[in-house]
Motif scaffolding. Structure first.
Motif, PDB file in Angstrom:
ATOM      1  N   ARG A 167       0.836  -1.205   0.000  1.00 15.04           N
ATOM      2  CA  ARG A 167       0.000   0.000   0.000  1.00 15.04           C
ATOM      3  C   ARG A 167       0.868   1.250   0.000  1.00 15.04           C
ATOM      4  O   ARG A 167       0.506   2.264  -0.627  1.00 15.04           O
ATOM      5  N   ASP A 168       2.000   1.199   0.694  1.00 16.98           N
ATOM      6  CA  ASP A 168       2.925   2.328   0.691  1.00 16.98           C
ATOM      7  C   ASP A 168       3.563   2.511  -0.676  1.00 16.98           C
ATOM      8  O   ASP A 168       3.741   3.638  -1.156  1.00 16.98           O
ATOM      9  N   ILE A 169       3.927   1.391  -1.317  1.00 21.26           N
ATOM     10  CA  ILE A 169       4.483   1.471  -2.671  1.00 21.26           C
ATOM     11  C   ILE A 169       3.473   2.120  -3.610  1.00 21.26           C
ATOM     12  O   ILE A 169       3.812   2.988  -4.423  1.00 21.26           O
ATOM     13  N   ALA A 170       2.221   1.702  -3.496  1.00 18.46           N
ATOM     14  CA  ALA A 170       1.168   2.247  -4.348  1.00 18.46           C
ATOM     15  C   ALA A 170       0.992   3.744  -4.121  1.00 18.46           C
ATOM     16  O   ALA A 170       0.804   4.511  -5.079  1.00 18.46           O
ATOM     17  N   ALA A 186      15.118   8.034  -8.757  1.00 16.37           N
ATOM     18  CA  ALA A 186      15.016   6.625  -8.375  1.00 16.37           C
ATOM     19  C   ALA A 186      14.827   6.565  -6.867  1.00 16.37           C
ATOM     20  O   ALA A 186      15.632   7.120  -6.120  1.00 16.37           O
ATOM     21  N   TYR A 187      13.756   5.901  -6.431  1.00 16.13           N
ATOM     22  CA  TYR A 187      13.384   5.878  -5.021  1.00 16.13           C
ATOM     23  C   TYR A 187      13.508   4.465  -4.450  1.00 16.13           C
ATOM     24  O   TYR A 187      12.836   3.537  -4.924  1.00 16.13           O
ATOM     25  N   THR A 188      14.355   4.306  -3.428  1.00 17.24           N
ATOM     26  CA  THR A 188      14.423   3.050  -2.694  1.00 17.24           C
ATOM     27  C   THR A 188      13.367   3.085  -1.597  1.00 17.24           C
ATOM     28  O   THR A 188      13.317   4.022  -0.798  1.00 17.24           O
ATOM     29  N   LEU A 189      12.510   2.063  -1.564  1.00 15.87           N
ATOM     30  CA  LEU A 189      11.361   2.044  -0.660  1.00 15.87           C
ATOM     31  C   LEU A 189      11.477   0.857   0.289  1.00 15.87           C
ATOM     32  O   LEU A 189      11.491  -0.287  -0.145  1.00 15.87           O
ATOM     33  N   THR A 190      11.549   1.147   1.583  1.00 15.66           N
ATOM     34  CA  THR A 190      11.629   0.092   2.587  1.00 15.66           C
ATOM     35  C   THR A 190      10.580   0.319   3.663  1.00 15.66           C
ATOM     36  O   THR A 190       9.975   1.383   3.756  1.00 15.66           O
ATOM     37  N   GLY A 191      10.414  -0.711   4.491  1.00 12.70           N
ATOM     38  CA  GLY A 191       9.590  -0.555   5.670  1.00 12.70           C
ATOM     39  C   GLY A 191      10.338   0.236   6.728  1.00 12.70           C
ATOM     40  O   GLY A 191      11.488   0.643   6.525  1.00 12.70           O
ATOM     41  N   PRO A 192       9.713   0.444   7.899  1.00 17.01           N
ATOM     42  CA  PRO A 192      10.338   1.275   8.936  1.00 17.01           C
ATOM     43  C   PRO A 192      11.484   0.596   9.663  1.00 17.01           C
ATOM     44  O   PRO A 192      12.271   1.265  10.338  1.00 17.01           O
ATOM     45  N   GLY A 193      11.598  -0.721   9.536  1.00 16.37           N
ATOM     46  CA  GLY A 193      12.659  -1.439  10.222  1.00 16.37           C
ATOM     47  C   GLY A 193      12.725  -2.875   9.747  1.00 16.37           C
ATOM     48  O   GLY A 193      11.769  -3.400   9.172  1.00 16.37           O
ATOM     49  N   PRO A 194      13.860  -3.544   9.978  1.00 18.39           N
ATOM     50  CA  PRO A 194      13.993  -4.938   9.550  1.00 18.39           C
ATOM     51  C   PRO A 194      13.163  -5.871  10.416  1.00 18.39           C
ATOM     52  O   PRO A 194      12.962  -5.620  11.608  1.00 18.39           O
ATOM     53  N   ALA A 258       9.129   7.758   3.684  1.00 20.22           N
ATOM     54  CA  ALA A 258       8.520   8.692   4.638  1.00 20.22           C
ATOM     55  C   ALA A 258       8.587  10.129   4.125  1.00 20.22           C
ATOM     56  O   ALA A 258       7.645  10.916   4.303  1.00 20.22           O
ATOM     57  N   LYS A 259       9.694  10.494   3.467  1.00 21.63           N
ATOM     58  CA  LYS A 259       9.822  11.847   2.920  1.00 21.63           C
ATOM     59  C   LYS A 259       8.796  12.088   1.818  1.00 21.63           C
ATOM     60  O   LYS A 259       8.195  13.170   1.732  1.00 21.63           O
ATOM     61  N   LEU A 260       8.596  11.094   0.971  1.00 20.44           N
ATOM     62  CA  LEU A 260       7.666  11.248  -0.143  1.00 20.44           C
ATOM     63  C   LEU A 260       6.221  11.326   0.315  1.00 20.44           C
ATOM     64  O   LEU A 260       5.413  12.067  -0.253  1.00 20.44           O
ATOM     65  N   LEU A 261       5.877  10.533   1.342  1.00 19.91           N
ATOM     66  CA  LEU A 261       4.484  10.449   1.774  1.00 19.91           C
ATOM     67  C   LEU A 261       4.154  11.368   2.947  1.00 19.91           C
ATOM     68  O   LEU A 261       2.987  11.556   3.273  1.00 19.91           O
ATOM     69  N   GLY A 262       5.176  11.906   3.593  1.00 15.72           N
ATOM     70  CA  GLY A 262       4.927  12.775   4.736  1.00 15.72           C
ATOM     71  C   GLY A 262       4.418  12.035   5.955  1.00 15.72           C
ATOM     72  O   GLY A 262       3.760  12.615   6.824  1.00 15.72           O
ATOM     73  N   ARG A 263       4.726  10.767   6.035  1.00 17.51           N
ATOM     74  CA  ARG A 263       4.341   9.931   7.174  1.00 17.51           C
ATOM     75  C   ARG A 263       5.283   8.750   7.255  1.00 17.51           C
ATOM     76  O   ARG A 263       6.016   8.454   6.308  1.00 17.51           O
TER      77      ARG A 263
END
Length: 293
Positions: A167-170, A186-194, A258-263
């Motif tokens: 959902r975050d990727i979308a 180019a945006y690397t997208l990860t979760g908040p932690g491993p 987080a920067k892109l979505l503001g959350r």
């Protein structure tokens, strides 16, 4: 007009659902009968990456497109980009993978992803690359075993992955498709932690109110299971990916989402709670995970 390819898949269908209602959206699918959407305003068109004419017809009037492909070495990106240039499309947002940045990753899937990124960058089109880490939704492959036995079977259960909520990727894809300022990025997208598979198993158990067991598989057992669903080159790529994860290659996080979505990025705990019905007894919902080293 904005086109979303792979509109029946994990990310594509979420992008379709999240696009602003004021935006004209066209969904490209091979099988229109498989597209489930609550958006009656979305135009659904049939097309196939192997059919140049169908791609060209579908891309008429499309200004921006989300490109999602999955056939390793199948030429899908090349044919789509060729049709997009002929149709006058201006900007393509491509779903790739974070593994392309890992110098130690030299498997067939990652090489293909690097090659397809280069195809887009060298085209005459404006481009944006989305490079997510593994999808949290890949754990849906565990649902049958959880429902029937309360067991998760997997490889390297204590190796960590900063997996990301689709959902975050979308949500990032929607921004890249509808806003200015994303060209050439180019945006690397990860979760908040491993998180490890053992930890995911525990969180899923909490979400459904059931004690679950994680059973470690050997590499040979894992290979045999994967060969029932994937070709040998893809299986070897997935095993190589798992070995890199065991060595810590996928534990790092990136603040870009987080920067892109503001959350903050969505944690796996939240994803597990939101999707708990798919793992509970009596549920028939399953989703085939996408191979993504």
């Amino acid at each position: 007009m904005i086109m979303v390819t792979g509109a029946t898949g994990t990310v594509g269908r979420l992008v379709v659902a999240r696009m602003p209602t004021s935006t004209a959206v066209r969904a490209l699918v091979r099988r229109p009968d498989r597209l489930i959407t609550l958006r009656p305003d979305v135009e659904v068109v049939q097309g196939d990456y192997a059919d140049d004419d169908s791609l060209l017809r579908a891309l008429q009037g499309v200004r921006r497109a989300l490109l999602i492909t999955g056939a390793v070495g199948g030429g899908e990106d090349e044919r789509f980009l060729r049709a997009a240039r002929r149709a006058g499309t201006e900007h393509v947002v491509k779903l790739s993978a974070a593994a392309v940045l890992d110098r130690s990753a030299d498997d067939a899937v990652t090489r293909w992803q690097r090659d397809t990124e280069q195809l887009l960058r060298s085209s005459d089109l404006a481009w944006t690359l989305l490079r997510p880490r593994s999808f949290m939704s890949n754990t849906l492959a565990w649902a049958p075993g959880i429902r029937s036995e309360g067991v998760v079977r997997g490889l390297y259960g204590t190796s960590a992955n900063a997996c990301v909520d689709p959902r975050d990727i979308a949500d990032v894809a929607v921004r890249a498709l509808t806003e200015s300022g994303h060209d050439g990025r180019a945006y690397t997208l990860t979760g908040p932690g491993p998180v490890t598979a053992v930890e995911q198993t525990r969180e899923l158990g909490r979400a459904i109110g059931r004690r679950l067991e994680f059973v470690e598989l050997t590499p040979d057992q894992t290979r045999a299971a994967l060969l029932r669903r994937h070709s040998e080159p893809v299986v070897e790529a997935l095993l190589a990916s798992a070995r890199r994860q065991k060595c810590g290659a996928k534990a790092g996080t990136d603040p870009m989402l987080a920067k892109l979505l503001g959350r903050a990025a969505t944690p796996f705990t939240t994803w597990a709670v939101d999707h708990a019905p798919l793992f509970a007894n009596g549920s028939e919902g399953t989703t085939k995970p996408r191979a993504r080293p």
